[in-house]
Design an enzyme around this catalytic site. Structure first.
Site, PDB file in Angstrom:
ATOM      1  N   GLY A 155       0.786  -1.241   0.000  1.00 52.03           N
ATOM      2  CA  GLY A 155       0.000   0.000   0.000  1.00 52.03           C
ATOM      3  C   GLY A 155       0.809   1.277   0.000  1.00 52.03           C
ATOM      4  O   GLY A 155       0.402   2.275  -0.599  1.00 52.03           O
ATOM      5  N   ASP A 172      -4.270   3.128  11.410  1.00 50.37           N
ATOM      6  CA  ASP A 172      -5.670   2.950  11.811  1.00 50.37           C
ATOM      7  C   ASP A 172      -5.707   2.631  13.313  1.00 50.37           C
ATOM      8  O   ASP A 172      -5.643   3.531  14.138  1.00 50.37           O
ATOM      9  CB  ASP A 172      -6.259   1.839  10.944  1.00 50.37           C
ATOM     10  CG  ASP A 172      -7.756   1.692  11.105  1.00 50.37           C
ATOM     11  OD1 ASP A 172      -8.440   2.700  11.305  1.00 50.37           O
ATOM     12  OD2 ASP A 172      -8.250   0.543  11.022  1.00 50.37           O
ATOM     13  N   PHE A 232     -14.120   3.367   5.225  1.00 45.99           N
ATOM     14  CA  PHE A 232     -13.107   2.612   4.478  1.00 45.99           C
ATOM     15  C   PHE A 232     -12.773   3.358   3.189  1.00 45.99           C
ATOM     16  O   PHE A 232     -13.673   3.744   2.445  1.00 45.99           O
ATOM     17  CB  PHE A 232     -13.626   1.203   4.175  1.00 45.99           C
ATOM     18  CG  PHE A 232     -12.538   0.280   3.722  1.00 45.99           C
ATOM     19  CD1 PHE A 232     -11.742  -0.381   4.658  1.00 45.99           C
ATOM     20  CD2 PHE A 232     -12.278   0.090   2.371  1.00 45.99           C
ATOM     21  CE1 PHE A 232     -10.716  -1.222   4.248  1.00 45.99           C
ATOM     22  CE2 PHE A 232     -11.248  -0.751   1.957  1.00 45.99           C
ATOM     23  CZ  PHE A 232     -10.476  -1.414   2.894  1.00 45.99           C
TER      24      PHE A 232
HETATM   25  P1  IMP Z   1      -3.662  -0.855  11.780  1.00 45.46           P
HETATM   26  O1  IMP Z   1      -2.729  -1.913  12.262  1.00 45.46           O
HETATM   27  O2  IMP Z   1      -5.067  -1.058  12.289  1.00 45.46           O
HETATM   28  O3  IMP Z   1      -3.191   0.555  12.025  1.00 45.46           O
HETATM   29  O4  IMP Z   1      -3.851  -1.152  10.267  1.00 45.46           O
HETATM   30  C1  IMP Z   1      -3.295  -0.509   9.240  1.00 45.46           C
HETATM   31  C2  IMP Z   1      -3.481  -1.340   7.989  1.00 45.46           C
HETATM   32  O5  IMP Z   1      -4.864  -1.698   7.774  1.00 45.46           O
HETATM   33  C3  IMP Z   1      -3.079  -0.521   6.820  1.00 45.46           C
HETATM   34  O6  IMP Z   1      -1.701  -0.665   6.524  1.00 45.46           O
HETATM   35  C4  IMP Z   1      -3.989  -1.030   5.716  1.00 45.46           C
HETATM   36  O7  IMP Z   1      -3.393  -2.140   5.078  1.00 45.46           O
HETATM   37  C5  IMP Z   1      -5.230  -1.495   6.419  1.00 45.46           C
HETATM   38  N1  IMP Z   1      -6.316  -0.480   6.358  1.00 45.46           N
HETATM   39  C6  IMP Z   1      -6.841   0.193   7.399  1.00 45.46           C
HETATM   40  N2  IMP Z   1      -7.817   1.020   7.006  1.00 45.46           N
HETATM   41  C7  IMP Z   1      -7.924   0.891   5.668  1.00 45.46           C
HETATM   42  C8  IMP Z   1      -8.767   1.518   4.661  1.00 45.46           C
HETATM   43  O8  IMP Z   1      -9.629   2.377   4.913  1.00 45.46           O
HETATM   44  N3  IMP Z   1      -8.568   1.120   3.373  1.00 45.46           N
HETATM   45  C9  IMP Z   1      -7.628   0.191   3.024  1.00 45.46           C
HETATM   46  N4  IMP Z   1      -6.815  -0.410   3.924  1.00 45.46           N
HETATM   47  C10 IMP Z   1      -6.967  -0.076   5.242  1.00 45.46           C
HETATM   48 MG    MG Z   2      -0.960  -1.633   4.667  1.00 43.88          MG
END
Ligand code: IMP
Ligand code: MG
Length: 180
Positions: free
Chosen positions: A47, A106, A155
């Site tokens: 990403g 996130d 999302f």
């Molecule tokens: P965290 O560990 O919850 O902070 O997750 C982050 C990861 O979740 C990111 O690197 C993305 O791969 C995925 N992610 C979180 N929110 C979204 C979104 O709105 N769209 C696409 N991927 C997301």
């Molecule tokens: Mg990611």
């Protein structure tokens, strides 16, 4: 795929022009902060790659890059936040000024894991630059040094972010229509 808005998109959150402008601003700040040093950008596949290349082109300090990939999974109780390195960096980061480049922070679980893993390799400095920040869903507190945009609790796809591996190549960031 950059100008036409797809039917599965509810609305465009940030246009290509807004993204380009904001990345230039953040890159200018990074250039100032890292003046006289070499910055090692570390990107999390897949990403962050779109953001990384756009950002790197506007950083004036000398730039090196390396990549890693992670896989996230839930444990047996379904709790989120389990992460492991699936593909590691090619080179050591000892003594280097590392800037971890993320697509989105996130809950913060992914970033916390990565920061712990990288800090253990004795870089000279370690900072975080994220394209998107969804602070409203944060579960673990993590330091974010540079962010391009704060986003609402929806999302999003585009500019590297996927839904089932699709939409990464959109030039804009968009909110998906709710799945029916
Ligand atoms: P965290 O560990 O919850 O902070 O997750 C982050 C990861 O979740 C990111 O690197 C993305 O791969 C995925 N992610 C979180 N929110 C979204 C979104 O709105 N769209 C696409 N991927 C997301
Ligand atoms: Mg990611």
């Amino acid at each position: 795929m950059t100008t036409q808005v797809l039917p599965e998109i509810e609305r465009v959150l940030f246009t290509e022009e807004q993204i380009d402008q904001r990345i230039r601003e953040v890159a200018a700040q990074i250039s100032q902060d890292y003046a006289g040093r070499v910055v090692k950008l570390i990107s999390v596949l897949k990403g962050s790659v779109f953001f990384l290349t756009a950002l790197a082109r506007h950083i004036e300090a000398p730039v090196k890059m390396d990549f890693l990939s992670i896989s996230s999974f839930s444990n047996k109780s379904g709790a989120p936040g389990m992460v492991r390195i699936a593909k590691d960096l090619d080179d050591p980061i000892e003594g280097e000024d590392v800037l971890l480049v993320e697509d989105i922070v996130d809950t913060g679980f992914t970033l916390r894991y990565l920061l712990q893993a990288l800090a253990g390799r004795a870089p000279n400095s370690l900072a975080v630059c994220t394209f998107l920040d969804r602070n409203s869903r944060r579960i673990v507190q993590v330091p974010v040094d540079y962010r391009c945009f704060e986003i609402p609790d929806r999302f999003v796809v585009g500019f590297g972010l996927d839904y089932n591996q699709l939409y990464r190549n959109l030039g804009y960031v968009a909110v998906m229509k709710p799945l029916t």
